[in-house]
Scaffold this active site. Structure first.
Site, PDB file in Angstrom:
ATOM      1  N   LYS A 104      -3.719  11.074  17.626  1.00  0.00           N
ATOM      2  CA  LYS A 104      -3.648   9.667  18.002  1.00  0.00           C
ATOM      3  C   LYS A 104      -5.031   9.040  18.116  1.00  0.00           C
ATOM      4  O   LYS A 104      -5.954   9.646  18.647  1.00  0.00           O
ATOM      5  CB  LYS A 104      -2.993   9.532  19.377  1.00  0.00           C
ATOM      6  CG  LYS A 104      -1.600  10.060  19.425  1.00  0.00           C
ATOM      7  CD  LYS A 104      -0.604   8.972  19.179  1.00  0.00           C
ATOM      8  CE  LYS A 104       0.795   9.558  19.308  1.00  0.00           C
ATOM      9  NZ  LYS A 104       1.794   8.663  18.777  1.00  0.00           N
ATOM     10  N   HIS A 141       4.337  17.354   9.008  1.00  0.00           N
ATOM     11  CA  HIS A 141       3.598  16.202   8.494  1.00  0.00           C
ATOM     12  C   HIS A 141       3.038  16.466   7.099  1.00  0.00           C
ATOM     13  O   HIS A 141       2.408  15.611   6.509  1.00  0.00           O
ATOM     14  CB  HIS A 141       2.478  15.808   9.455  1.00  0.00           C
ATOM     15  CG  HIS A 141       3.015  15.394  10.785  1.00  0.00           C
ATOM     16  ND1 HIS A 141       3.095  16.268  11.848  1.00  0.00           N
ATOM     17  CD2 HIS A 141       3.551  14.235  11.210  1.00  0.00           C
ATOM     18  CE1 HIS A 141       3.641  15.637  12.868  1.00  0.00           C
ATOM     19  NE2 HIS A 141       3.924  14.413  12.511  1.00  0.00           N
ATOM     20  N   LEU A 190       0.835  -1.206   0.000  1.00  0.00           N
ATOM     21  CA  LEU A 190       0.000   0.000   0.000  1.00  0.00           C
ATOM     22  C   LEU A 190       0.868   1.254   0.000  1.00  0.00           C
ATOM     23  O   LEU A 190       0.569   2.239  -0.675  1.00  0.00           O
ATOM     24  CB  LEU A 190      -0.946  -0.005   1.214  1.00  0.00           C
ATOM     25  CG  LEU A 190      -1.933   1.165   1.244  1.00  0.00           C
ATOM     26  CD1 LEU A 190      -2.795   1.197  -0.014  1.00  0.00           C
ATOM     27  CD2 LEU A 190      -2.815   1.094   2.488  1.00  0.00           C
ATOM     28  N   ILE A 194      14.104  19.297  15.676  1.00  0.00           N
ATOM     29  CA  ILE A 194      13.708  18.279  16.660  1.00  0.00           C
ATOM     30  C   ILE A 194      14.638  17.071  16.620  1.00  0.00           C
ATOM     31  O   ILE A 194      14.573  16.203  17.474  1.00  0.00           O
ATOM     32  CB  ILE A 194      12.227  17.904  16.457  1.00  0.00           C
ATOM     33  CG1 ILE A 194      11.352  19.152  16.556  1.00  0.00           C
ATOM     34  CG2 ILE A 194      11.741  16.893  17.466  1.00  0.00           C
ATOM     35  CD1 ILE A 194      11.503  19.955  17.845  1.00  0.00           C
ATOM     36  N   GLY A 195      15.514  16.997  15.636  1.00  0.00           N
ATOM     37  CA  GLY A 195      16.521  15.932  15.692  1.00  0.00           C
ATOM     38  C   GLY A 195      16.865  15.321  14.356  1.00  0.00           C
ATOM     39  O   GLY A 195      17.995  15.390  13.909  1.00  0.00           O
ATOM     40  N   SER A 196      15.872  14.713  13.709  1.00  0.00           N
ATOM     41  CA  SER A 196      16.219  14.007  12.480  1.00  0.00           C
ATOM     42  C   SER A 196      16.193  14.960  11.291  1.00  0.00           C
ATOM     43  O   SER A 196      15.414  15.916  11.251  1.00  0.00           O
ATOM     44  CB  SER A 196      15.254  12.843  12.247  1.00  0.00           C
ATOM     45  OG  SER A 196      13.932  13.307  12.188  1.00  0.00           O
ATOM     46  N   CYS A 214       8.190  18.642  14.595  1.00  0.00           N
ATOM     47  CA  CYS A 214       8.675  17.281  14.822  1.00  0.00           C
ATOM     48  C   CYS A 214       9.944  17.087  13.994  1.00  0.00           C
ATOM     49  O   CYS A 214      10.402  18.025  13.339  1.00  0.00           O
ATOM     50  CB  CYS A 214       7.576  16.289  14.417  1.00  0.00           C
ATOM     51  SG  CYS A 214       7.834  14.622  15.091  1.00  0.00           S
TER      52      CYS A 214
HETATM   53  N1  GLN Z   1      14.079  13.210  17.585  1.00  0.00           N
HETATM   54  C1  GLN Z   1      13.052  12.559  16.817  1.00  0.00           C
HETATM   55  C2  GLN Z   1      13.169  13.024  15.386  1.00  0.00           C
HETATM   56  O1  GLN Z   1      13.539  14.132  15.173  1.00  0.00           O
HETATM   57  C3  GLN Z   1      11.680  12.893  17.343  1.00  0.00           C
HETATM   58  C4  GLN Z   1      10.604  12.253  16.517  1.00  0.00           C
HETATM   59  C5  GLN Z   1       9.218  12.322  17.131  1.00  0.00           C
HETATM   60  O2  GLN Z   1       8.927  13.121  17.966  1.00  0.00           O
HETATM   61  N2  GLN Z   1       8.324  11.492  16.715  1.00  0.00           N
HETATM   62  O3  GLN Z   1      12.846  12.296  14.464  1.00  0.00           O
HETATM   63 ZN    ZN Z   2       7.608  14.756  17.240  1.00  0.00          ZN
END
Ligand code: GLN
Ligand code: ZN
Length: 744
Positions: free
Chosen positions: A108, A682, A17, A419-421, A714
């Protein structure tokens, strides 16, 4: 109907999918190609369930993106901003946004890691039956000779899961027009030959007001008193049904579905109302949310104890199998002791069938299966247990004021960070896959990752971000990565579960005591910090999220398992600090997700969740700035707990909900650093400088500017560089603009 499941995975054994959908989005295939792939998946599901021997097979459990979105589309609950679009364009725009059009909010699904799109209902919403997906799927299954039970999101759940399009609007006020839609649909399904329809009402597992129960009563009576209609099954899952049981028991519906795994008290509740007369009880005794094999003896005696409380008994899963991987047979490299403890969706269908046979043919018919149901015990790590006993809650950190002074680190006001990635490129994925397959030497792999870190660091410097990250290229997933480096967890090869849309995760299986054999992230963080004079933020996943996004053991309280994970995180923080990392983020995006649905259970949960986070982070020195991050949820109800985490800086998803949350947070007296997300990652849309500056100007009105951080919603791993670069440039420009405003 004697045996059934509430729903089934819909993404395909090979993630078909995802491939089909993403090819369509990228313009590499047509709508007809996508539809053909979808039809193939539906057919496979129905045939698998038929071959398993179930007597009740669900349909309309498939979705191209999300079943709540499907329902909204079907009843014409399409927000005005999508009016110019139709068909799949409208559908996917609602899910992901389109040029200049914000998507619907993603949140969620109860206490799971599945996300649904929140319908927006207002005075302008014109509910009417505008689609017939359930009917089409029913007819489609029939064309293969398979009789199915269409599954619909129930009317009360649909309304209660929606949000008001205008402040003060009551979604429940649309009950009658919504019931008109369901009425027409039920009549159409009946005409087409459907004998049963399942209406899912999972909202009944949470506390419900008198008005809400009245809406349920009204819905059951209106739909139940239709002259010609299919038999109705109203299903609730994820917990105990409480006061709604009496409403359903009194209603003209033919069957009630209850979850006896997440809601063991449902048996008591049934006994209290004196049973449900001649209605059918669809007994969810096989866990639809976890991967352990069912204790068939226990499930059978549960079923036996239910026999006198209903007219007929139908054995089922506790909820849809959407939440577990498809088939254990795809896992060929799990340790045999562990594999012997597991059942995925396909195996759970077998378990349901086995239990059904035991009930009709007697226990002897399945004595062999019962005997093989002995499940080995999880492994015990005495050292971890002893360390935790000695540590207790550990000494707390010093007061925030002391830490704040120690952390004065020369950053500008409104410091910018991520946020990190960073986006995961094909090359990174390939390197990881090669390493795993033994096709790339560890040193070559390290070189590829270092090159990526170099690139990401210099990109961030060039863009002008203040606090940098290494970009997490070595991580497939924030939970899975740590699970792979901790003892007590196992990873699956293809145990994919849908998280949202085409984002699937492979939840690790936490099967025994947890410990950290060696430092996990320290090497990468140290390398990244060596490449820049700006601070690099270390990046860890918190204990609650590790549990929420894994399949957890059920032989000990979650709180105990959480402490074991917290200890591993604590050791990692100490090692990062020792390596010179001064800012460490411990992500807890799932803190809200595990919140019990019933208010009465919440305090105990939040108590252990907060303790676990603090156990993990209290090892940090005053000068080490602890960040945390949360996303995807309504946090209003857990503000107290977010505060109690005592993180120095908290970043939260806020872009889709327009800063509402930080108003609540400030109103509650939260007085530490806060980073409301200003870019909704997103969606592939690049937000403008003006848009983000506006969000920040809203934020500085409610948050003390010296405590405000500027960041996306995020991590960026699901995004591409095409949107990441311009969006981050805009984000930095927006921060500068608002800094200028503040200075002026
Ligand atoms: N540190 C993670 C990232 O940046 C946080 C991801 C998340 O909150 N789902 O991907
Ligand atoms: Zn997040």
């Amino acid at each position: 109907m004697e045996t059934t499941v509430h729903g089934y995975p819909r993404i395909g054994a090979q993630r078909e999918l995802k491939r089909a959908t993403e090819a369509f989005w990228a313009g590499r295939s047509t709508a007809a190609d996508l539809e053909a792939a979808a039809a193939g998946l539906r057919r496979e599901t129905w045939e698998a369930l038929r071959d398993a021997g179930l007597t009740g097979i669900p349909s309309n459990t498939f979705s191209l993106y999300d079943h709540v979105l499907d329902t909204a589309t079907m009843v014409n609950a399409v927000p005005d901003r999508f009016a110019g679009l139709d068909g799949l364009d409208a559908y996917f725009a609602m899910a992901r946004g389109a040029e200049g059009i914000a998507p619907m909010e993603l949140t969620k699904w109860f206490n799971t890691n599945y996300h649904y799109l929140v319908p927006e209902l207002g005075s302008g919403t014109d509910l009417r039956l505008a689609g017939d997906k359930p009917l089409q799927e029913y007819v489609e299954a029939r064309s293969y000779g398979i009789e199915t039970r269409p599954v619909l999101l129930g009317p009360v759940s649909f309304l209660l899961l929606s949000k008001p399009a205008q402040p003060g609007f009551e979604p429940l006020s649309l009950l009658e027009p919504l019931l008109d839609c369901y009425t027409r649909l039920l009549v159409d399904l009946h005409t087409a030959g459907a004998g049963w329809v399942q209406l899912d009402e999972p909202v009944l597992a949470a506390d419900r007001s008198e008005d809400e129960l009245e809406a349920l009563r009204r819905a059951c009576h209106r739909l139940g008193s239709l002259a010609t209609r299919p038999a109705l099954l109203i299903s609730t899952y994820f917990g105990e049904i409480g006061d709604a049981l009496a409403v359903l028991a009194d209603s003209p519906v033919e069957a009630i579905g209850l979850d006896f795994v997440a809601g063991p008290g449902n048996r008591e509740a049934l006994a209290r109302v004196g049973g449900i007369g001649d209605k059918t009880l669809v007994a969810g005794v096989v866990d639809g949310r976890n991967v352990w094999r069912t204790d068939l003896v226990g499930a059978l005696s549960m079923c036996a104890s239910l026999l006198g409380l209903a007219g007929r008994l139908c054995v089922s899963t506790s909820c849809s199998l959407l939440h577990v991987p498809l088939d254990l047979r795809a896992e060929t490299s799990l340790a045999p002791e562990l594999a012997g403890r597991l059942a995925f969706a396909r195996q759970k269908a077998d378990e349901v069938v086995t239990l059904g046979r035991a009930l009709t043919e007697g226990r002897d018919a399945i004595s062999a299966q019962l005997a093989s149901g002995q499940v080995p015990q999880p492994t015990v790590d005495a050292e971890v247990r002893a360390r935790l006993d000695a540590l207790g809650d550990g000494p707390p950190r010093n007061a925030y004021a002391v830490r704040e002074a120690a952390q004065a680190n020369g950053l500008p006001v409104l410091p910018t960070t991520t946020i990190g990635s960073f986006p995961q490129t094909g090359a990174i994925r390939k390197a990881r896959a090669y390493l795993r397959a033994g096709r790339m030497a560890a040193s070559d792999y390290e070189a590829v990752m270092h090159a990526e870190i170099d690139r990401v660091i210099s990109l961030q410097e060039g863009i002008g971000l203040d606090v940098l990250v290494h970009g997490e290229p070595e991580r497939n997933d924030m939970v899975q990565y740590f699970a792979e480096h901790l003892d007590g967890f196992a990873a699956t090869a293809s145990g994919w579960v849908q998280s949202y849309g085409t984002r699937y995760v492979r939840p690790p299986i936490l099967h025994g005591d947890v410990s950290r054999p060696e430092p996990i992230t320290v090497g990468w963080a140290r390398y990244a910090q060596s490449r820049t004079s700006r601070p690099v933020k270390g990046m860890l996943t918190g204990p609650v999220t590790m549990l929420a996004w894994s399949f957890v053991r059920t032989d000990q309280p979650l709180s105990e398992t959480a402490r074991q994970v917290a200890l591993a995180v604590r050791d990692e923080i100490a090692d990062l600090e020792a390596a010179g990392i001064r800012i460490i983020q411990v992500d807890e995006p799932a803190l809200r997700e595990l919140l019990p649905l019933r208010r009465a259970d919440r305090e105990a949960y939040l108590d252990w969740a907060v303790r676990a986070f603090r156990l993990a982070t209290s090892v940090a020195a005053d000068a080490t700035q602890i960040h945390t991050h949360m996303c995807y949820s309504e946090f209003g109800e857990i503000i107290g707990a977010i505060d109690a985490l005592d993180a120095d800086v908290t970043s939260v998803e806020a872009a889709r909900s327009r800063m509402e949350f930080i108003e609540d947070l400030t109103a509650a007296g939260f007085g530490r650093g806060i980073g409301p997300g200003v870019w909704d990652i997103h969606s592939p849309r690049v937000p403008s400088v003006a848009e983000m500056a506006e969000a920040l100007s809203l934020a500085v009105k409610v948050v003390e500017p010296s405590r405000l951080w500027v960041n996306p919603d995020c991590g960026l791993k699901t995004r591409g560089y095409a949107e990441t670069e311009p969006a981050l440039r805009n984000l930095v420009a927006a921060a500068r603009e608002v800094r200028g405003m503040l200075a002026g």
